[in-house]
Design a protein around this motif. Sequence first.
Motif, mmCIF file in Angstrom:
data_model
loop_
_atom_site.group_PDB
_atom_site.id
_atom_site.type_symbol
_atom_site.label_atom_id
_atom_site.label_comp_id
_atom_site.label_asym_id
_atom_site.label_seq_id
_atom_site.Cartn_x
_atom_site.Cartn_y
_atom_site.Cartn_z
ATOM 1 N N THR A 149 0.881 -1.164 0.000
ATOM 2 C CA THR A 149 0.000 0.000 0.000
ATOM 3 C C THR A 149 0.918 1.213 0.000
ATOM 4 N N VAL A 150 0.427 2.314 -0.526
ATOM 5 C CA VAL A 150 1.282 3.494 -0.669
ATOM 6 C C VAL A 150 1.736 4.011 0.693
ATOM 7 N N ARG A 151 0.867 3.917 1.691
ATOM 8 C CA ARG A 151 1.262 4.382 3.027
ATOM 9 C C ARG A 151 2.218 3.388 3.688
ATOM 10 N N GLU A 152 2.055 2.118 3.396
ATOM 11 C CA GLU A 152 3.012 1.127 3.882
ATOM 12 C C GLU A 152 4.395 1.403 3.304
ATOM 13 N N PHE A 153 4.467 1.658 2.002
ATOM 14 C CA PHE A 153 5.756 1.933 1.367
ATOM 15 C C PHE A 153 6.419 3.148 2.008
ATOM 16 N N ALA A 154 5.637 4.194 2.241
ATOM 17 C CA ALA A 154 6.189 5.397 2.860
ATOM 18 C C ALA A 154 6.687 5.110 4.272
ATOM 19 N N ARG A 155 5.927 4.340 5.015
ATOM 20 C CA ARG A 155 6.317 4.007 6.394
ATOM 21 C C ARG A 155 7.613 3.213 6.421
ATOM 22 N N LEU A 156 7.718 2.208 5.561
ATOM 23 C CA LEU A 156 8.928 1.397 5.516
ATOM 24 C C LEU A 156 10.123 2.209 5.034
ATOM 25 N N ALA A 157 9.902 3.053 4.041
ATOM 26 C CA ALA A 157 10.999 3.855 3.488
ATOM 27 C C ALA A 157 11.522 4.871 4.495
ATOM 28 N N SER A 158 10.674 5.281 5.432
ATOM 29 C CA SER A 158 11.091 6.298 6.399
ATOM 30 C C SER A 158 12.220 5.815 7.300
ATOM 31 N N SER A 159 12.411 4.499 7.375
ATOM 32 C CA SER A 159 13.488 3.954 8.205
ATOM 33 C C SER A 159 14.819 3.882 7.456
ATOM 34 N N LEU A 160 14.827 4.288 6.185
ATOM 35 C CA LEU A 160 16.024 4.217 5.349
ATOM 36 C C LEU A 160 16.520 5.614 5.005
ATOM 37 N N SER A 161 17.813 5.788 5.054
ATOM 38 C CA SER A 161 18.409 7.055 4.652
ATOM 39 C C SER A 161 18.585 7.102 3.138
ATOM 40 N N ASP A 162 18.805 8.303 2.629
ATOM 41 C CA ASP A 162 19.110 8.440 1.201
ATOM 42 C C ASP A 162 20.341 7.612 0.840
ATOM 43 N N GLU A 163 21.337 7.612 1.703
ATOM 44 C CA GLU A 163 22.573 6.893 1.420
ATOM 45 C C GLU A 163 22.333 5.395 1.312
ATOM 46 N N GLU A 164 21.480 4.834 2.163
ATOM 47 C CA GLU A 164 21.186 3.405 2.092
ATOM 48 C C GLU A 164 20.471 3.059 0.785
ATOM 49 N N ILE A 165 19.544 3.907 0.386
ATOM 50 C CA ILE A 165 18.830 3.678 -0.867
ATOM 51 C C ILE A 165 19.789 3.802 -2.050
ATOM 52 N N ARG A 166 20.617 4.827 -2.029
ATOM 53 C CA ARG A 166 21.561 5.052 -3.120
ATOM 54 C C ARG A 166 22.563 3.901 -3.223
ATOM 55 N N ARG A 167 23.034 3.425 -2.091
ATOM 56 C CA ARG A 167 24.002 2.333 -2.093
ATOM 57 C C ARG A 167 23.406 1.076 -2.711
ATOM 58 N N ALA A 168 22.164 0.773 -2.369
ATOM 59 C CA ALA A 168 21.500 -0.400 -2.946
ATOM 60 C C ALA A 168 21.339 -0.238 -4.453
ATOM 61 N N ALA A 169 20.943 0.961 -4.898
ATOM 62 C CA ALA A 169 20.768 1.206 -6.333
ATOM 63 C C ALA A 169 22.095 1.117 -7.069
ATOM 64 N N ASP A 170 23.151 1.685 -6.491
ATOM 65 C CA ASP A 170 24.468 1.654 -7.140
ATOM 66 C C ASP A 170 24.982 0.233 -7.310
ATOM 67 N N ALA A 171 24.656 -0.633 -6.356
ATOM 68 C CA ALA A 171 25.135 -2.014 -6.418
ATOM 69 C C ALA A 171 24.373 -2.852 -7.437
ATOM 70 N N ALA A 172 23.212 -2.368 -7.877
ATOM 71 C CA ALA A 172 22.335 -3.184 -8.718
ATOM 72 C C ALA A 172 22.695 -3.138 -10.187
ATOM 73 N N GLY A 173 23.232 -2.046 -10.643
ATOM 74 C CA GLY A 173 23.519 -1.915 -12.064
ATOM 75 C C GLY A 173 23.286 -0.500 -12.524
ATOM 76 N N SER A 174 23.317 -0.309 -13.828
ATOM 77 C CA SER A 174 23.238 1.045 -14.374
ATOM 78 C C SER A 174 21.884 1.387 -14.986
ATOM 79 N N THR A 175 21.043 0.395 -15.277
ATOM 80 C CA THR A 175 19.780 0.720 -15.928
ATOM 81 C C THR A 175 18.782 1.236 -14.898
ATOM 82 N N PRO A 176 17.910 2.160 -15.294
ATOM 83 C CA PRO A 176 16.942 2.713 -14.351
ATOM 84 C C PRO A 176 16.063 1.652 -13.699
ATOM 85 N N ARG A 177 15.648 0.639 -14.463
ATOM 86 C CA ARG A 177 14.764 -0.366 -13.885
ATOM 87 C C ARG A 177 15.503 -1.228 -12.865
#
Length: 220
Positions: free
Chosen positions: A129-157
């Motif tokens: 649910t959109v509010r669930e996603f927001a609640r879960l994301a609130s426990s993550l910093s920008d750096e944690e999100i960025r680090r996970a994305a950087d490790a995944a690859g270069s394509t947007p998806r």
Amino acid sequence: MSDFDVPPRTRRERREARADAGAPVILTVCTGNICRSPQAEVLLRARLRDLDVRVHSAGTRALVEREMDRTAQELALQHGASPDDLAAHRARWLQEPLADDADLVLAMSREHRTAAVELSPRHLRHTFTVREFARLASSLSDEEIRRAADAAGSTPRERLAAAVAVVSGQRGLTAPAAPQDDDVVDPYRREREVYVESAEQLAPAVDATARVVRVALSGD
């Protein structure tokens, strides 16, 4: 004929096509597709307009081809939606190809989340649910999100999928919410005050979602 009318011949082909398709896809889901999910759609588009992201909406019992509810339009406009996006909306059914193509599915209630997962079970970890996603994301910093994305690859998806996965990983690690706190109240055919309450629940969750997407895709 849209891309959703001609699904790939096999699920493997569909997954390969998605990986190469470029722009990530976000799908918002409610019941009639005239109030909550189109509000979420147009607000996300407004927040992510400078990024190459496709945002769609659909309804589990859509009032097909109906325009967006007028009061919902008015409140979406107050929260920053584009008038052109509001005018262009027409309700449509939630169908398997639409759900299966999404990198992130944001339901307006737990009922809608269940319906989306039943259509596309492999997206269980990408459906909230959109509010669930927001609640879960609130426990993550920008750096944690960025680090996970950087490790995944270069394509947007790939980058968005990694960010969504790290949000999903917070399930079971954060305190559970009361069931009603993960739903956006349904305002359809109710008093204006309920429409306002619904929009005020939805807008902050959209902002929190936009933060995750923006960090994953642009690093900003």
